[in-house]
Design a protein around this motif. Structure first.
Motif, PDB file in Angstrom:
ATOM      1  N   TYR A  93       0.986  -1.649  -0.123  1.00 40.01           N
ATOM      2  CA  TYR A  93       0.002   0.143   0.025  1.00 40.01           C
ATOM      3  C   TYR A  93       1.196   1.214   0.130  1.00 40.01           C
ATOM      4  N   ASP A  94       0.684   1.967  -0.505  1.00 39.52           N
ATOM      5  CA  ASP A  94       1.257   3.690  -0.102  1.00 39.52           C
ATOM      6  C   ASP A  94       0.048   4.743   0.716  1.00 39.52           C
ATOM      7  N   GLY A  95      -1.290   4.141   0.551  1.00 39.64           N
ATOM      8  CA  GLY A  95      -2.317   4.958   1.632  1.00 39.64           C
ATOM      9  C   GLY A  95      -3.335   3.314   2.307  1.00 39.64           C
ATOM     10  N   LEU A  96      -3.668   3.754   3.797  1.00 40.66           N
ATOM     11  CA  LEU A  96      -3.756   2.591   4.520  1.00 40.66           C
ATOM     12  C   LEU A  96      -4.560   3.381   5.094  1.00 40.66           C
ATOM     13  N   VAL A  97      -5.998   2.372   5.413  1.00 42.86           N
ATOM     14  CA  VAL A  97      -7.162   2.957   6.633  1.00 42.86           C
ATOM     15  C   VAL A  97      -7.490   2.107   7.356  1.00 42.86           C
ATOM     16  N   ILE A  98      -7.303   1.737   8.682  1.00 44.67           N
ATOM     17  CA  ILE A  98      -7.305   1.521   9.605  1.00 44.67           C
ATOM     18  C   ILE A  98      -8.854   1.162  10.208  1.00 44.67           C
ATOM     19  N   ALA A  99      -9.816   0.171   9.740  1.00 46.83           N
ATOM     20  CA  ALA A  99     -11.060   0.350  10.441  1.00 46.83           C
ATOM     21  C   ALA A  99     -11.302  -1.104  10.778  1.00 46.83           C
ATOM     22  N   THR A 100     -11.084  -1.193  12.206  1.00 47.10           N
ATOM     23  CA  THR A 100     -11.395  -2.730  13.320  1.00 47.10           C
ATOM     24  C   THR A 100     -12.245  -2.249  13.972  1.00 47.10           C
ATOM     25  N   GLY A 101     -12.499  -1.502  14.470  1.00 47.31           N
ATOM     26  CA  GLY A 101     -13.683  -1.659  15.174  1.00 47.31           C
ATOM     27  C   GLY A 101     -12.913  -2.117  16.213  1.00 47.31           C
ATOM     28  N   THR A 102     -14.340  -2.446  17.018  1.00 46.90           N
ATOM     29  CA  THR A 102     -13.876  -3.367  18.284  1.00 46.90           C
ATOM     30  C   THR A 102     -14.110  -4.537  18.810  1.00 46.90           C
ATOM     31  N   GLU A 103     -13.641  -5.528  19.674  1.00 43.43           N
ATOM     32  CA  GLU A 103     -14.658  -6.995  20.204  1.00 43.43           C
ATOM     33  C   GLU A 103     -15.194  -6.655  21.335  1.00 43.43           C
ATOM     34  N   PRO A 104     -16.196  -7.555  21.184  1.00 41.99           N
ATOM     35  CA  PRO A 104     -16.405  -7.709  22.829  1.00 41.99           C
ATOM     36  C   PRO A 104     -15.549  -8.340  23.910  1.00 41.99           C
ATOM     37  N   ILE A 105     -15.809  -7.972  25.346  1.00 41.16           N
ATOM     38  CA  ILE A 105     -15.200  -8.317  26.146  1.00 41.16           C
ATOM     39  C   ILE A 105     -16.051  -9.820  26.520  1.00 41.16           C
ATOM     40  N   THR A 106     -14.912 -10.624  27.241  1.00 47.69           N
ATOM     41  CA  THR A 106     -16.335 -11.521  27.678  1.00 47.69           C
ATOM     42  C   THR A 106     -15.737 -11.869  29.037  1.00 47.69           C
ATOM     43  N   LEU A 107     -16.668 -13.001  29.560  1.00 47.60           N
ATOM     44  CA  LEU A 107     -16.447 -13.213  31.220  1.00 47.60           C
ATOM     45  C   LEU A 107     -15.726 -14.280  31.351  1.00 47.60           C
ATOM     46  N   PRO A 108     -14.423 -14.465  32.291  1.00 49.00           N
ATOM     47  CA  PRO A 108     -14.107 -15.993  32.739  1.00 49.00           C
ATOM     48  C   PRO A 108     -14.921 -16.736  33.242  1.00 49.00           C
ATOM     49  N   GLY A 109     -14.501 -18.619  32.837  1.00 48.81           N
ATOM     50  CA  GLY A 109     -15.777 -19.019  33.173  1.00 48.81           C
ATOM     51  C   GLY A 109     -15.796 -20.068  31.903  1.00 48.81           C
ATOM     52  N   ASP A 110     -16.192 -21.524  32.509  1.00 48.86           N
ATOM     53  CA  ASP A 110     -15.871 -22.430  31.274  1.00 48.86           C
ATOM     54  C   ASP A 110     -17.072 -22.390  30.109  1.00 48.86           C
ATOM     55  N   GLY A 111     -18.393 -21.797  31.033  1.00 47.72           N
ATOM     56  CA  GLY A 111     -19.818 -22.343  30.253  1.00 47.72           C
ATOM     57  C   GLY A 111     -19.865 -21.453  29.814  1.00 47.72           C
ATOM     58  N   PRO A 112     -21.080 -21.275  28.541  1.00 46.92           N
ATOM     59  CA  PRO A 112     -21.886 -21.286  27.371  1.00 46.92           C
ATOM     60  C   PRO A 112     -21.930 -19.443  27.740  1.00 46.92           C
ATOM     61  N   GLN A 113     -21.603 -18.454  26.860  1.00 50.52           N
ATOM     62  CA  GLN A 113     -21.278 -16.960  26.917  1.00 50.52           C
ATOM     63  C   GLN A 113     -21.774 -16.431  25.307  1.00 50.52           C
ATOM     64  N   HIS A 114     -22.821 -15.879  25.300  1.00 47.79           N
ATOM     65  CA  HIS A 114     -23.077 -15.599  24.259  1.00 47.79           C
ATOM     66  C   HIS A 114     -22.695 -13.797  24.633  1.00 47.79           C
ATOM     67  N   VAL A 115     -22.043 -13.250  23.103  1.00 47.62           N
ATOM     68  CA  VAL A 115     -22.179 -11.620  22.739  1.00 47.62           C
ATOM     69  C   VAL A 115     -22.398 -11.491  21.513  1.00 47.62           C
ATOM     70  N   LEU A 116     -23.142  -9.793  21.056  1.00 50.47           N
ATOM     71  CA  LEU A 116     -23.447  -9.832  20.130  1.00 50.47           C
ATOM     72  C   LEU A 116     -22.964  -8.726  20.389  1.00 50.47           C
ATOM     73  N   ARG A 117     -21.542  -9.145  18.631  1.00 57.70           N
ATOM     74  CA  ARG A 117     -21.488  -8.065  18.136  1.00 57.70           C
ATOM     75  C   ARG A 117     -21.985  -8.245  16.362  1.00 57.70           C
ATOM     76  N   THR A 118     -21.734  -9.305  16.323  1.00 51.73           N
ATOM     77  CA  THR A 118     -21.872  -9.485  14.297  1.00 51.73           C
ATOM     78  C   THR A 118     -23.167 -10.132  13.855  1.00 51.73           C
ATOM     79  N   LEU A 119     -23.620 -10.325  13.302  1.00 54.12           N
ATOM     80  CA  LEU A 119     -24.677 -11.456  12.517  1.00 54.12           C
ATOM     81  C   LEU A 119     -25.107 -11.928  13.298  1.00 54.12           C
ATOM     82  N   ASP A 120     -24.048 -12.862  13.026  1.00 51.94           N
ATOM     83  CA  ASP A 120     -24.096 -14.703  13.369  1.00 51.94           C
ATOM     84  C   ASP A 120     -23.991 -14.727  14.546  1.00 51.94           C
ATOM     85  N   ASP A 121     -23.599 -12.970  15.434  1.00 46.49           N
ATOM     86  CA  ASP A 121     -24.296 -13.460  17.385  1.00 46.49           C
ATOM     87  C   ASP A 121     -25.251 -13.724  17.550  1.00 46.49           C
TER      88      ASP A 121
END
Ligand code: FAD
Length: 385
Positions: A93-121
Motif C-alpha cells: 500500500y501507499d495509503g492505508l485505512v485502519i477500520a478494525t472496530g472493536t471486539e467484545p470483552i468476555t467473562l471468565p469461566g467455562d460455561g457457554p456465553q453469548h456476545v453480540l457484535r456480529t450478524l452471526d452472533d
C-alpha cells in the motif's frame, strides 16, 4: 497515492472506500474484512434482527460497481511501512485505512456465553430467545438493555446483572441511569452485583450466589481490535491514536470508526466514540487526509439506543459539562442537559423527545449560552432557551 488498502469491512471501512471514490480517487482499493459477510450495519443486530423483524442489515453499497477489490474472510496480521501482512499473503500500500472496530470483552469461566457484535452472533442468540428460557444478561449498558428488551419481548425470564448502582451508569452516570429503573419492571435487575464466572447452567456471583440461566449474554463492553498492530511502529493508546485529521503516527495511514482515538479540537480532548455516526462520518475526513486535502474531524458526537419501548438519543460530550438539568419527569418523556460553567450546552440526552436532540445538537455546535430557567420548562422549545 496509488494503492489504498482498507483494513476492516464494517461501516467505517465501507464508508472509507465510498469516500475515496467520491473524491475522485481512481487507483486500486483493496478492502479486507475478517468476517465472511459483506459490510452491514450493527445497530439492528440488537434491535430489528434480534427481535425477529429482519434477518440482515447489509449496507446498500455496490462494491464491485466502485471497482473495489473486496476480500471477505481475510484478516490483517501485521502492519509494516509499505505492506499489510494478511492471512492470505501480503498487500502493498501507499495509503492505508485502519477500520478494525472493536471486539467484545468476555467473562471468565467455562460455561457457554453469548456476545453480540456480529450478524452471526445476533442470529445465534435470537434462536435461543424462546418463551420460558431463563436469560442472564451481564451488564446494563446499551447492549445489555437492548438484549433485555428483546429477551423480554420473546417471553423469556430475564435477569440483568450490573456492577454499578444503576443501569447505563458507565456511559452516562448513575443519576441518569436511575431514571430508567422503572423500565425494568418485570426484569430481575441485580444492581451492585459482580459476576465472577460463567459456569455450566448459569453465572457465579462474586461474594457467593448463583443465577441459573439457559442463556448467558455478556454485554460488558468492547475493546479496540488493534492486536494486529502490536508490533507496528504506530501510536496506540486506547485504540489507534490520531490527530484531528485522523492521521496516525505512521505516514500514509489513517484510522476511523470505533478503533480510532482522535484529537477533538472542539473538546480539546482525545475521544474514541463507539457509535454508528462516527463510523459513518469520519471516513469523509480520513479519505480527504489520505488524498492530501486539508480536512478536520470535529463532530458533536451522536448516538441513540432503543430500549424498553423508549428512544434514547444523545449528542455532545458530557464530561465537558458541570451541571445537570432536566426537562420533564422520569415517568414521561424527558431530556437531560449537561451545562458548562458558562451555561453553554455540553451534552443533551433525550428520552422520546427527538426535537430536544435535534435542537440541542445545533445549540452545542453553535456554542451559545442558555437561559436555565426556561431550559427546565419542557414546554419551552430548547431552541428558544
Ligand atoms: P466495526 O463495525 O466493528 O467493523 C470492523 C470490522 O473489522 C469488523 O467486521 C471486524 O471483523 C473487522 N476486523 C477486525 N479486525 C480485523 C483484522 N485484523 N483484519 C481484518 N478485519 C478485521 N451505535 C449507535 O450509535 N446506536 C446504536 O443503536 C448502536 N447499536 C449497536 C448494536 C450492536 C449490537 C452493536 C455491536 C453496535 C451498535 N452500535 C450502535 C455501535 C456501532 O455499530 C459501531 O459504532 C459501528 O459498528 C462501528 O463501525 P466500525 O466500522 O468502526 O467497526
Amino acid at each position: 497515492v496509488n494503492r489504498v488498502v482498507v483494513v476492516g469491512a464494517g461501516l467505517a471501512g465501507v464508508r472509507s472506500v465510498e469516500a475515496l471514490r467520491a473524491r475522485g480517487f481512481d487507483g486500486r482499493i483493496t478492502l479486507i474484512g475478517q468476517e465472511r459477510h459483506r459490510p452491514y450495519d450493527r445497530p439492528p443486530l440488537s434491535k430489528a434482527v434480534l427481535l425477529g423483524d429482519s434477518d440482515s442489515s447489509y449496507v446498500d453499497s455496490d462494491l464491485s460497481a466502485m471497482g473495489i477489490d473486496f476480500r471477505p474472510g481475510v484478516s490483517a496480521k501485521a502492519l509494516r511501512a509499505d505492506a499489510v501482512e494478511t492471512t492470505e499473503g501480503e498487500l502493498a500500500y501507499d495509503g492505508l485505512v485502519i477500520a478494525t472496530g472493536t471486539e467484545p470483552i468476555t467473562l471468565p469461566g467455562d460455561g457457554p456465553q453469548h456476545v453480540l457484535r456480529t450478524l452471526d452472533d445476533s442470529l445465534e442468540l435470537r434462536a435461543r430467545l424462546v418463551p420460558g428460557a431463563r436469560v442472564a444478561v451481564i451488564g446494563a449498558g446499551w447492549i445489555g438493555a437492548e438484549v433485555a428488551t428483546a429477551a423480554r419481548r420473546a417471553g423469556c425470564a430475564v435477569t440483568v446483572i450490573e456492577a454499578s448502582s444503576a443501569p447505563l451508569a458507565l456511559a452516562v452516570g448513575e443519576e441518569i441511569g436511575a431514571r430508567t429503573l422503572s423500565w425494568y419492571d418485570d426484569i430481575d435487575l441485580r444492581l451492585d452485583t459482580m459476576v465472577g464466572s460463567v459456569d455450566e447452567g448459569g453465572v457465579e456471583l462474586v461474594g457467593g450466589g448463583f443465577v441459573q440461566a439457559h442463556v448467558v449474554v455478556a454485554g460488558i463492553g468492547v475493546r479496540p481490535a488493534v492486536e494486529w498492530l502490536a508490533d507496528a511502529d504506530i501510536d496506540l493508546h486506547n485504540g489507534v491514536v490520531t490527530d484531528e485529521h485522523l492521521r496516525t503516527s505512521m505516514p500514509g495511514v489513517v484510522a476511523v470508526g470505533d478503533c480510532a482515538a482522535w484529537w477533538s479540537r472542539r473538546y480539546q480532548a482525545r475521544l474514541r466514540v463507539e457509535h454508528w455516526d462516527t463510523a459513518l462520518s469520519a471516513p469523509e475526513v480520513a479519505a480527504a487526509t489520505l488524498l492530501g486535502e486539508k480536512a478536520v474531524y470535529d463532530p458533536v458526537p451522536y448516538f441513540w439506543s432503543e430500549q424498553f419501548g423508549h428512544m434514547i438519543q444523545y449528542a455532545g460530550h458530557h464530561p465537558a459539562g458541570r451541571r445537570l438539568l432536566y426537562r420533564g419527569t422520569p415517568e414521561g418523556k424527558w431530556s437531560a442537559c449537561w451545562l458548562t460553567d458558562e451555561d453553554t450546552l455540553a451534552a443533551v440526552l433525550s428520552v422520546d423527545r427527538p426535537r430536544d436532540l435535534v435542537q440541542g445538537r445545533r445549540i452545542i455546535d453553535a456554542g451559545h449560552r442558555l437561559d436555565t430557567e426556561r431550559l427546565v420548562d419542557p414546554d419551552v422549545p430548547l431552541r428558544d432557551c
